[in-house]
Scaffold this motif. Sequence first.
Motif, mmCIF file in Angstrom:
data_model
loop_
_atom_site.group_PDB
_atom_site.id
_atom_site.type_symbol
_atom_site.label_atom_id
_atom_site.label_comp_id
_atom_site.label_asym_id
_atom_site.label_seq_id
_atom_site.Cartn_x
_atom_site.Cartn_y
_atom_site.Cartn_z
ATOM 1 N N TRP A 35 -4.580 0.908 -5.725
ATOM 2 C CA TRP A 35 -5.283 -0.261 -6.230
ATOM 3 C C TRP A 35 -5.542 -0.062 -7.723
ATOM 4 O O TRP A 35 -5.960 1.032 -8.157
ATOM 5 N N ALA A 64 -12.076 0.527 -0.727
ATOM 6 C CA ALA A 64 -10.713 0.236 -0.305
ATOM 7 C C ALA A 64 -10.461 0.873 1.051
ATOM 8 O O ALA A 64 -10.882 2.000 1.307
ATOM 9 N N TYR A 86 -7.063 -7.897 -9.612
ATOM 10 C CA TYR A 86 -6.930 -6.668 -8.831
ATOM 11 C C TYR A 86 -5.528 -6.617 -8.251
ATOM 12 O O TYR A 86 -5.085 -7.554 -7.578
ATOM 13 N N CYS A 88 -2.505 -4.427 -6.150
ATOM 14 C CA CYS A 88 -2.145 -3.299 -5.302
ATOM 15 C C CYS A 88 -0.668 -2.983 -5.517
ATOM 16 O O CYS A 88 0.114 -3.845 -5.936
#
Lengths: 112, 111
Positions: A35, A64, A86, A88
Amino acid sequence: EDQVTQSPEALRLQEGESSSLNCSYTVSGLRGLFWYRQDPGKGPEFLFTLYSAGEEKEKERLKATLTKKESFLHITAPKPEDSATYLCAVPIYSGSARQLTFGSGTQLTVLP
Amino acid sequence: EPEVTQTPSHQVTQMGQEVILRCVPISNHLYFYWYRQILGQKVEFLVSFYNNEISEKSEIFDDQFSVERPDGSNFTLKIRSTKLEDSAMYFCASSRGGEQYFGPGTRLTVT
């Protein structure tokens, strides 16, 4: 083909309103999920690495988690300074190095 | 805390010109990467570099691109003849084998 999908694309929260962001992946033999936080015009800032289903990592208001098919980024009592995109990413191993495949990100806005 | 640095922060160039983007990775890292992000799109892998050679490159990284580690600290990306579609943010990253740490990026504008 390895895929990383994030949802929602955008999320607006009031300060203090907790929520979760989702990252689903289709990667054979997952060897980690990352992340990152990205502010406008800046580079991705590393937040967490998760390696196995059931693993959890926490940092301030962020937590997370990882399952066999997806990861969640839980934001508890967010503040305006948590506003960011954000991302990933999952690593694809190639020889001795690994390239990251990124999702499109969730743009989080936290209103005061 | 050690960090990846990149110069310049913004580069404007004309189509067909050569550009060199520079990066100083974190000093004890062994793996080096370039990624790019076109405005509003995903971060995309370009190339990885380990032990003084390219480990992997994407389809984007064609013959117009090259990378070099000219000394023990710098890592460069060269675009030989820029095209309009090369306009993007270019990020350098480094790692010891685990998580990758990204620089602040160079915004390349090709006119």
